[in-house]
Design a protein around this motif. Structure first.
Motif, PDB file in Angstrom:
ATOM      1  N   UNK A  70       8.055  -4.019   3.439  1.00 19.65           N
ATOM      2  CA  UNK A  70       7.157  -4.090   2.283  1.00 19.65           C
ATOM      3  C   UNK A  70       7.836  -3.091   1.351  1.00 19.65           C
ATOM      4  N   UNK A  71       8.291  -3.256   0.326  1.00 20.29           N
ATOM      5  CA  UNK A  71       8.885  -2.593  -0.788  1.00 20.29           C
ATOM      6  C   UNK A  71       7.976  -2.177  -1.737  1.00 20.29           C
ATOM      7  N   UNK A 101       6.915  -5.853  -3.683  1.00 19.75           N
ATOM      8  CA  UNK A 101       7.476  -7.230  -3.037  1.00 19.75           C
ATOM      9  C   UNK A 101       7.636  -6.942  -1.413  1.00 19.75           C
ATOM     10  N   UNK A 102       7.589  -8.242  -0.943  1.00 21.20           N
ATOM     11  CA  UNK A 102       7.735  -8.379   0.575  1.00 21.20           C
ATOM     12  C   UNK A 102       9.020  -9.199   1.013  1.00 21.20           C
ATOM     13  N   UNK A 144       0.809  -1.294  -0.246  1.00 24.28           N
ATOM     14  CA  UNK A 144       0.064  -0.077  -0.007  1.00 24.28           C
ATOM     15  C   UNK A 144       0.895   1.320  -0.076  1.00 24.28           C
ATOM     16  N   UNK A 145       1.850   1.288   0.593  1.00 23.13           N
ATOM     17  CA  UNK A 145       2.951   2.422   0.818  1.00 23.13           C
ATOM     18  C   UNK A 145       4.051   2.272   0.197  1.00 23.13           C
ATOM     19  N   UNK A 146       4.544   3.295  -0.800  1.00 24.77           N
ATOM     20  CA  UNK A 146       5.511   3.626  -1.524  1.00 24.77           C
ATOM     21  C   UNK A 146       6.869   3.384  -0.531  1.00 24.77           C
ATOM     22  N   UNK A 147       7.926   3.103  -1.164  1.00 24.73           N
ATOM     23  CA  UNK A 147       9.244   3.088  -0.274  1.00 24.73           C
ATOM     24  C   UNK A 147       9.227   1.790   0.325  1.00 24.73           C
ATOM     25  N   UNK A 193      18.879   5.773  -5.490  1.00 24.60           N
ATOM     26  CA  UNK A 193      18.362   6.046  -4.134  1.00 24.60           C
ATOM     27  C   UNK A 193      16.672   5.947  -4.254  1.00 24.60           C
ATOM     28  N   UNK A 194      16.132   5.147  -3.391  1.00 23.92           N
ATOM     29  CA  UNK A 194      14.661   5.166  -3.422  1.00 23.92           C
ATOM     30  C   UNK A 194      14.168   6.657  -3.038  1.00 23.92           C
ATOM     31  N   UNK A 195      13.386   7.209  -3.884  1.00 25.84           N
ATOM     32  CA  UNK A 195      12.812   8.533  -3.802  1.00 25.84           C
ATOM     33  C   UNK A 195      12.138   8.931  -2.414  1.00 25.84           C
ATOM     34  N   UNK A 196      11.491   7.704  -1.822  1.00 26.34           N
ATOM     35  CA  UNK A 196      10.814   7.551  -0.686  1.00 26.34           C
ATOM     36  C   UNK A 196      11.718   7.273   0.464  1.00 26.34           C
ATOM     37  N   UNK A 197      13.018   7.380   0.335  1.00 24.42           N
ATOM     38  CA  UNK A 197      14.006   7.020   1.476  1.00 24.42           C
ATOM     39  C   UNK A 197      13.569   7.768   2.798  1.00 24.42           C
TER      40      UNK A 197
END
Length: 729
Positions: free
Chosen positions: A37-38, A76-77, A25-28, A113-117
């Motif tokens: 959860x990714x 993915x988890x 459900x959540x980005x990042x 880098x993850x934009x939601x880091x």
């Protein structure tokens, strides 16, 4: 070379268990009881790999294909038994076509880098190994792997619920204080050396006690999101000190962390916000959603969004898709019209509010955020995606929202164009006051309009009287001391041959460029500084004071000190002008004591129960006439503010008389009838607050005819007037 062949060359093997398919459900990266959860928004990608790293942040230990693509989001988890836990360090490799002419710049040799880091590991070093394109052949992807030194994200747990309630600041009483976390305490003698320049340093009692004693209500922090400095600056030994090169919107900048044992950048920032809240102070963040640190695609690095899905995250030129549209002057413009990109931005804003407790935001180059699509020629859209999303968000719509209402593109100047409820930086107030007081420019009509809240810009039928953020100086430009000490910019330290920074500053040097020992010049500069500070803090609207202006802080004539992380920018507490500081404290205390100076309503020609009256007079005591408003050489006038008449017999309504002489010589004023008590005179720094009784009141009685020195502003109140509370107006 195909994406599949590039993958085969890497020595890292996939972990045996891999990632589990799931709807995320959540980005990042979100830590849950069953693991991490990714989710990554990259609809144009052909494959995505989650790359895991050892605790050193440099050694890649696993590369896991993301199992699910749903609605443009790879999901993915990583189960807890497979290592999905707090502290895990990760990055992304994203596969897809290298086709710049179609806007695609996928290159799985680059760790992204993850934009939601929410916490970042490492620091960008400016090396060309982080370029997505081959430096020798820009039309080709660079084959070098950058994983060892690339920025990575760390999985973090949510912070515990906020302990302190948010302050409830009356909009009419709000006074914004713009400061840099490091610059405020880097040289503060009462902050422990180990904490100076950090979140903890600003949270120290010495810092907070100062802010409370000064009388401000709202601390506006220059950008604290994690940044990547421009390679050009790093090569010169400089950095983007102001912080306007973000690369992770939701992660606090680690360079502002003290490193104290038992703390993290996130926990220390949270403690800062709670400490400020505990003192009754609001906190707003300067945020940069108009561009990122990836700069121009032909010269800038590939650190995050560009490599994840360039065609999604950035506005591109329809005629030349390989080029980004640049309304920011920084090489790119983020495309918030894309729902997935908008989601990344909004998620980060919510985290600043829900996790860290901030009270609002100042949006850098906010016009870019509200630009539409090619269908409307990228014009400003007050009901567009970003502004509409914020307006309907139950968390964000209740925040303090401040716009810098312009960008560098065609049609980007939008002062007054933001929706009701927003505050806007008012550069017309800045330029009018500078011209009026320092250059003897601008007719009285322009000056009076700015003093009265700029109702010509902010429609009184739709916007509140506090919509205008009034300022004389800000981080971008001269400090107040330099504004009256330098006629020209002196930005040689920035390494651009003094070409950078504003050339039109409406500044003066009073006869000597920079420092001087001349008593006359120093006195003139002090008078001008006090007059500008007084008009700023007493005008209708929301005043914003630049940190250090009340202390006489100088940047040695540098009006673009964005890259000066050194004593040029840091407040020099040892050289603080104590008399100027005390004057500002006095003006703010006077503002609090006189409700007519902190009105909720626009000034009206005649006072009502809900609106103060404002009547303008010439120095001879006669009302201003139409011709008087347009006299360019006319810098002397008065305004009488008055509350509505009371039905009580013998009770005189509160009245405040403001006398203005911005001319270079004395001016004689005929006062309105009544016994007037002088509360403020900027020519000598006198401030007298209303006392609890007549013996405590230090106000001076004025004569019916009064001479004001040059460059001065006086405030007088009517003796015996009825007291009022701020809620009365």
């Amino acid at each position: 070379m195909s994406a599949q062949r590039r993958r085969a060359k890497h020595p890292v093997k996939s972990a045996p268990l891999g990632l589990q398919a799931a709807r995320v459900a959540t980005l990042g990266a979100q830590l849950q009881s069953d693991g991490v959860h990714f989710a990554l928004a990259a609809p144009h990608a052909q494959a995505v790999e989650l790359c895991l790293f050892a605790p050193d942040g440099q050694t890649e230990v696993a590369r896991l294909p993301m199992p699910t693509l749903r609605d443009g989001i790879w999901q993915g988890v990583l189960a807890a038994e497979s290592g999905g836990a707090e502290g895990l360090i990760y990055g992304w490799r994203v596969h897809g076509p290298w086709s710049p002419k179609e806007g695609h710049r996928f290159n799985p040799a680059k760790l992204l880098l993850d934009p939601c880091a929410r916490e970042v590991v490492g620091r960008y070093d400016g090396s060309d190994v982080h370029l997505g394109h081959d430096p020798a052949h820009p039309d080709r992807p660079d084959p070098r792997d950058n994983a060892a030194t690339a920025l990575k994200a760390r999985v973090v747990a949510d912070l515990p619920p906020l302990a302190q309630p948010r302050p409830a600041i009356d909009p009419a009483q709000r006074v914004i204080y713009e400061l840099h976390v490091k610059g405020f305490t880097a040289q503060h003698p009462d902050v422990p050396p180990a904490l100076r320049g950090s979140y903890a340093g600003l949270a120290h009692p010495a810092s907070i006690d100062y802010l409370k004693a000064l009388g401000v209500t709202t601390v506006s922090l220059l950008p604290i999101a994690f940044r990547a400095d421009e390679a050009r600056l790093l090569q010169m030994g400089l950095s983007n000190y102001w912080g306007y090169t973000p690369i992770a919107w939701a992660a606090p900048e680690t360079r502002l962390w003290s490193g104290a044992e038992g703390s993290t950048p996130r926990s220390e920032l949270r403690a800062l916000v709670e400490a400020l809240h505990g003192a009754g102070l609001e906190v707003i963040l300067d945020v940069v959603y108009n561009h990122t640190a990836e700069l121009d695609p032909h010269t800038g690095p590939t650190l995050s969004m560009r490599g994840i899905d360039n065609a999604l995250y950035y506005h591109r030129n329809p005629q030349e898709p390989e080029r980004t549209l640049d309304w920011t002057g920084c090489g790119n413009s983020v495309n918030l019209n894309e729902p997935l990109v908008l989601r990344v931005a909004l998620d980060s804003l919510r985290r600043w509010v829900s996790e860290f407790g901030v009270d609002g935001f100042r949006f850098d180059l906010a016009s870019t955020l509200a630009r539409g699509t090619a269908r409307v020629q990228y014009d400003f859209q007050p009901d567009g995606a970003f502004l509409s999303a914020v307006a309907q968000d139950p968390l964000l719509c209740n925040c303090l929202l401040v716009a810098e209402p312009w960008d560098l593109g065609l049609g980007g100047y939008r002062l007054g164009g933001f929706p009701p409820g927003w505050l806007e930086w008012n550069d017309r107030f800045r330029d009018t006051q500078r011209g009026f007081w320092l250059r003897h420019q601008n007719a009285p009509g322009e000056f009076a309009t700015r003093l009265a809240g700029s109702s010509d810009v902010f429609n009184p039928a739709l916007r509140g009287a506090h919509s205008s953020v009034n300022f004389i100086t800000a981080h971008d430009g001269f400090t107040l001391r330099d504004l009256v000490s330098y006629a020209h910019r002196h930005n040689q330290a920035n390494g651009e041959d003094n070409r950078d920074g504003h050339g039109h500053n409406l500044s003066i040097n009073n006869g000597v460029e920079g420092p001087t020992q001349s008593a006359d010049i120093l006195a003139a500069r002090a008078r001008q500084s006090r007059a500008l500070l007084a008009v700023l803090l007493l005008a209708l609207g929301t005043p914003m004071l630049l940190a250090g202006d009340e202390l006489g802080h100088t940047q040695r004539g540098n009006n673009n000190a964005y890259c000066q992380d050194n004593p040029i920018s840091w407040i020099d507490w040892a050289q603080a002008d104590a008399s100027l500081r005390d004057f500002v404290r006095g003006v703010l205390a006077l503002r609090r004591s006189l409700p007519l100076l902190q009105s909720h309503a626009w000034w009206a020609p005649v006072a009502t129960a809900s609106q103060p009256g404002a009547v303008w007079y010439r120095p001879d005591g006669h009302p201003m006439e139409q011709a008087d408003w347009t006299l360019d050489d006319h810098g002397a006038l008065m305004v009488l503010l008055c509350a509505a008449k009371t039905p009580l017999q013998g009770v005189v309504p509160q009245q405040v008389l403001i006398l203005i002489n911005a001319e270079g010589q004395e001016a004689s004023f005929t006062l309105r009838p009544g016994a007037w008590l002088l509360r403020l005179s900027t020519d000598n720094g006198f401030v007298a607050l209303p006392g609890d009784n007549q013996a405590q009141d230090k106000a001076q009685r004025l004569q019916a005819r009064q001479t004001l020195p040059p460059t001065s502003l006086w405030i007088a109140t009517l003796e015996g007037a009825a007291p009022h509370t701020p809620g009365d107006l």
